[in-house]
Design an enzyme around this catalytic site. Structure first.
Site, PDB file in Angstrom:
ATOM      1  N   LYS A   1       0.715  -1.238   0.037  1.00  0.00           N
ATOM      2  CA  LYS A   1       0.104  -0.149  -0.069  1.00  0.00           C
ATOM      3  C   LYS A   1       0.904   1.304   0.017  1.00  0.00           C
ATOM      4  CE  LYS A   1      -0.751  -0.152   4.856  1.00  0.00           C
ATOM      5  NZ  LYS A   1      -1.354  -0.795   5.858  1.00  0.00           N
TER       6      LYS A   1
ATOM      7  N   ARG B   1      -8.002  -1.339  17.127  1.00  0.00           N
ATOM      8  CA  ARG B   1      -8.346  -0.681  15.861  1.00  0.00           C
ATOM      9  C   ARG B   1      -9.468  -1.994  15.516  1.00  0.00           C
ATOM     10  NH1 ARG B   1      -4.427   0.623  10.881  1.00  0.00           N
ATOM     11  NH2 ARG B   1      -4.714  -1.757  10.365  1.00  0.00           N
TER      12      ARG B   1
HETATM   13  C1  LIG Z   1      -0.601  -1.314   6.710  1.00  0.00           C
HETATM   14  C2  LIG Z   1      -0.816  -2.744   7.598  1.00  0.00           C
HETATM   15  C3  LIG Z   1       0.113  -3.570   7.514  1.00  0.00           C
HETATM   16  C4  LIG Z   1       1.652  -3.351   7.029  1.00  0.00           C
HETATM   17  O1  LIG Z   1       2.379  -2.457   8.234  1.00  0.00           O
HETATM   18  P1  LIG Z   1       3.977  -2.019   8.233  1.00  0.00           P
HETATM   19  O2  LIG Z   1       4.064  -1.257   9.505  1.00  0.00           O
HETATM   20  O3  LIG Z   1       4.038  -1.258   7.059  1.00  0.00           O
HETATM   21  O4  LIG Z   1       4.424  -3.387   8.251  1.00  0.00           O
HETATM   22  C5  LIG Z   1      -0.060  -4.857   8.190  1.00  0.00           C
HETATM   23  N1  LIG Z   1      -1.336  -5.232   8.633  1.00  0.00           N
HETATM   24  C6  LIG Z   1      -2.475  -4.265   8.558  1.00  0.00           C
HETATM   25  C7  LIG Z   1      -3.636  -4.788   8.920  1.00  0.00           C
HETATM   26  C8  LIG Z   1      -2.179  -3.035   7.908  1.00  0.00           C
HETATM   27  O5  LIG Z   1      -3.152  -2.260   7.779  1.00  0.00           O
END
Ligand SMILES: *Cc1c(COP(=O)(O)O)cnc(C)c1O
Length: 354
Positions: A35, A128
């Site tokens: 993302k 969350r």
């Molecule tokens: C964005 C996200 C990740 C990845 O997070 P990083 O800190 O970039 O490794 C993993 N799981 C979920 C649910 C996320 O929203």
């Protein structure tokens, strides 16, 4: 064209290889999270070199872009009711916390003649997504295992992102023990226990036990070479993978403190300035629409970022090299939020370094 974001594909690839292999040694597979770069195809190619088990994204539009790539795609934001058709079409597994939504996925799967894997999220305190109450989790599972086109793939947790909760060995043990309880209660086997994101990767770096955890979802650790429990750069990883270059459009000696009656700036903050007497200031043609000014560092020695408006970045260059002139290009190493803005801005051109 400036501003320009230089994305170092080679360095990202090296990080991906290291992270995936470190996880593999612990019996953990990786979903590389795309993302941050909007699932940019060249960045994704560098991820694929590491042979992760999944590509993962929070936005189905990004997974749709990756449709041609033969790898399982994981949707890591709970699906919206309005995107279920695409969820079934473009992802094979998704993180979920609402039975209603899973039922919609089941119905859509029947239409598309498909099955879909579901990972149920457990909230272990970050507050969350996920089931906070165990009764609710168990009553959801009771129904999910009877949905013909849904496969209960496992459970997962997300930490640190909103509540700032740092994963500990005990947190992971708790997740694994919930999984074992589910397996016993329903006489099923869960294939996946997804232990979190780059903040859980910190535990692995510290040599802590992740026993029972089978999956991590990693974005920042790979892209930025940074763990997110304590925001430390990871030893042996590359940390300068996203360099922004912007052009000087004004260079003048000016006072360091604004003159006149002071109110709020363009973003509703009352600005505070240190009186350093007369300083040499540079304005770069880049701003809040393209970057997060306090989430980046200047690579040129003696350059200090003072602030930014939508389209202007103001610098103190008093201590910079003496021959700076209008039209010169200055470089910055961007951190996560700044890269996010930069990748999302249509005004920033992208160049790939191999
Ligand atoms: C964005 C996200 C990740 C990845 O997070 P990083 O800190 O970039 O490794 C993993 N799981 C979920 C649910 C996320 O929203």
């Amino acid at each position: 064209m400036y501003p320009k974001l230089e994305i170092n594909i080679k360095k990202i690839e090296q990080n991906a290889l290291k992270a995936v292999n470190m996880c593999k040694e612990q019996g953990i597979d990786v979903a590389i999270v795309t993302k941050l770069t909007l699932a940019d195809s060249k960045v994704v190619d560098s991820f694929l070199k590491a042979k992760p088990k999944y590509l993962a994204d929070s936005r189905i539009k990004n997974l749709e872009k990756l449709g041609d790539i033969n790898i399982e795609k994981m949707l890591i934001r709970m699906p919206m009711a309005s995107e279920i058709e695409k969820v079934v079409k473009y992802s094979q597994v998704s993180l979920n916390s609402e039975l209603e939504t899973i039922k919609l996925i089941n119905e859509e799967c029947k239409k598309q003649n498909k099955t879909h894997k579901v990972i149920l999220m457990v909230d272990l305190g970050d507050l969350r997504e996920g089931f906070f109450k165990k009764e609710e989790l168990f009553s959801c599972i009771k129904e999910v295992i009877n949905l013909p086109n849904i496969i209960l793939e496992g459970i997962g947790v997300n930490l640190t992102c909103v509540g700032g909760v740092i994963p500990e060995e005990a947190t992971m043990e708790k997740l694994v023990s919930i999984a074992r309880e589910i397996e016993e209660a329903f006489n099923i086997k869960l294939n996946t226990i997804s232990g979190g994101n780059s903040s859980t990767f910190t535990l692995l770096l510290e040599g802590k036990s992740l026993k029972g955890i089978t999956n991590l979802r990693l974005g920042e650790a790979i892209l930025m070479g940074r763990e997110t429990s304590y925001q430390n750069f990871i030893e042996g990883f590359n940390h300068d993978n996203f360099i922004l270059k912007a052009q000087i459009i004004e260079l003048k000696e000016k006072p360091s403190v604004p003159i006149g009656k002071i109110g709020k700036d363009a973003f509703d903050n009352i600005p505070v300035f240190k009186d350093k007497g007369e300083i040499k200031k540079a304005i770069l043609a880049v701003g809040r629409q393209d970057i997060v000014w306090d989430n980046m560092v200047a690579l040129d020695e003696g350059v200090e970022i003072l602030g930014a408006s939508s389209d202007h970045l103001v610098l103190d260059v008093t201590k910079a090299r003496k021959d700076l002139k209008v039209g010169d290009i200055l470089s910055f190493n961007l951190f996560y939020s700044a890269v996010l803005a930069s990748m999302t801005s249509p005004y920033v051109s992208k160049e790939y370094i191999y």
